[in-house]
Design a protein around this motif. Structure first.
Motif, PDB file in Angstrom:
ATOM      1  N   ARG A  56       0.852  -1.183   0.000  1.00  0.00           N
ATOM      2  CA  ARG A  56       0.000   0.000   0.000  1.00  0.00           C
ATOM      3  C   ARG A  56       0.888   1.233   0.000  1.00  0.00           C
ATOM      4  O   ARG A  56       1.686   1.432   0.908  1.00  0.00           O
ATOM      5  N   ILE A  62      -8.267   9.819  -9.006  1.00  0.00           N
ATOM      6  CA  ILE A  62      -9.482   9.914  -8.203  1.00  0.00           C
ATOM      7  C   ILE A  62      -9.871  11.387  -8.105  1.00  0.00           C
ATOM      8  O   ILE A  62      -8.983  12.250  -8.078  1.00  0.00           O
ATOM      9  N   GLY A  70     -13.125  11.972  -3.802  1.00  0.00           N
ATOM     10  CA  GLY A  70     -12.876  10.540  -3.594  1.00  0.00           C
ATOM     11  C   GLY A  70     -13.699   9.634  -4.473  1.00  0.00           C
ATOM     12  O   GLY A  70     -13.731   8.420  -4.258  1.00  0.00           O
ATOM     13  N   PRO A 110     -13.009   6.750  -9.464  1.00  0.00           N
ATOM     14  CA  PRO A 110     -11.671   6.200  -9.655  1.00  0.00           C
ATOM     15  C   PRO A 110     -11.505   5.652 -11.065  1.00  0.00           C
ATOM     16  O   PRO A 110     -12.446   5.120 -11.647  1.00  0.00           O
ATOM     17  N   THR A 128      -6.222  -0.460  -6.166  1.00  0.00           N
ATOM     18  CA  THR A 128      -7.363   0.339  -5.717  1.00  0.00           C
ATOM     19  C   THR A 128      -6.859   1.672  -5.177  1.00  0.00           C
ATOM     20  O   THR A 128      -6.012   1.698  -4.281  1.00  0.00           O
ATOM     21  N   ILE A 129      -7.403   2.739  -5.710  1.00  0.00           N
ATOM     22  CA  ILE A 129      -7.038   4.077  -5.260  1.00  0.00           C
ATOM     23  C   ILE A 129      -8.102   4.590  -4.294  1.00  0.00           C
ATOM     24  O   ILE A 129      -9.287   4.288  -4.433  1.00  0.00           O
ATOM     25  N   SER A 130      -7.665   5.335  -3.301  1.00  0.00           N
ATOM     26  CA  SER A 130      -8.599   5.936  -2.351  1.00  0.00           C
ATOM     27  C   SER A 130      -7.946   7.178  -1.754  1.00  0.00           C
ATOM     28  O   SER A 130      -6.742   7.398  -1.919  1.00  0.00           O
ATOM     29  N   ARG A 131      -8.739   7.981  -1.080  1.00  0.00           N
ATOM     30  CA  ARG A 131      -8.198   9.174  -0.428  1.00  0.00           C
ATOM     31  C   ARG A 131      -8.999   9.452   0.836  1.00  0.00           C
ATOM     32  O   ARG A 131     -10.178   9.089   0.939  1.00  0.00           O
ATOM     33  N   ASP A 132      -8.336  10.119   1.779  1.00  0.00           N
ATOM     34  CA  ASP A 132      -8.972  10.554   3.017  1.00  0.00           C
ATOM     35  C   ASP A 132      -8.701  12.044   3.139  1.00  0.00           C
ATOM     36  O   ASP A 132      -7.607  12.452   3.572  1.00  0.00           O
ATOM     37  N   MET A 135      -3.678  10.217   0.249  1.00  0.00           N
ATOM     38  CA  MET A 135      -4.213   9.356  -0.787  1.00  0.00           C
ATOM     39  C   MET A 135      -3.461   8.033  -0.726  1.00  0.00           C
ATOM     40  O   MET A 135      -2.282   8.011  -0.340  1.00  0.00           O
ATOM     41  N   TYR A 136      -4.134   6.963  -1.102  1.00  0.00           N
ATOM     42  CA  TYR A 136      -3.538   5.640  -1.035  1.00  0.00           C
ATOM     43  C   TYR A 136      -3.622   4.929  -2.385  1.00  0.00           C
ATOM     44  O   TYR A 136      -4.497   5.223  -3.197  1.00  0.00           O
ATOM     45  N   GLU A 165      -3.640   0.873  -3.036  1.00  0.00           N
ATOM     46  CA  GLU A 165      -3.535  -0.518  -2.599  1.00  0.00           C
ATOM     47  C   GLU A 165      -3.214  -1.362  -3.814  1.00  0.00           C
ATOM     48  O   GLU A 165      -3.986  -1.380  -4.786  1.00  0.00           O
TER      49      GLU A 165
END
Length: 119
Positions: free
Chosen positions: A19, A51, A55, A58, A69-73, A79-80, A82
């Motif tokens: 990650r 993204i 959020g 994607p 898998t892209i994600s953000r907080d 941002m991440y 995985e």
């Protein structure tokens, strides 16, 4: 100006996971669409995933679709990415930046984080 720092890379065996993180500072992170890019030795930098600012929406390059898998907080300004079922061809330096990206010579490109996948 938004400043981004990548981390989380390493050496892993084929089939394993990593990650990556992209930590933001300096500007309103939640105002930007953000993306991951990568550059393998001797090759051009390529887009991997992006993204939108909230959020959603994607999108992935065909080469990583179904594995990454892209994600953000936005509350944490991070941002991440995985990465699962890693392959040797995923070996590259991974960068994060705004999307669309700035020119290659822009000071906003960081050092990236090295991902090496052994077979």
């Amino acid at each position: 100006q938004l400043q981004l720092v990548e981390s989380g890379g390493g050496l892993v065996q084929s089939g394993r996971s990593l990650r990556l993180s992209c930590a933001a500072s300096g500007d309103s992170f939640d105002s930007y669409a953000i993306a991951w890019f990568r550059q393998a030795p001797g090759q051009k930098r390529e887009w991997v995933s992006c993204i939108n600012d909230r959020g959603g929406s994607p999108a992935y390059a065909d080469s990583v679709k179904g594995r990454f898998t892209i994600s953000r907080d936005n509350a944490k300004n991070v941002m991440y990415l995985e990465m699962n079922s890693l392959k040797p061809e995923d070996t590259a330096v991974y960068y994060c930046n705004t999307f669309p990206p700035p020119p290659m010579g822009s000071a906003s490109w960081g050092q990236g984080t090295q991902v090496t996948v052994s077979s």
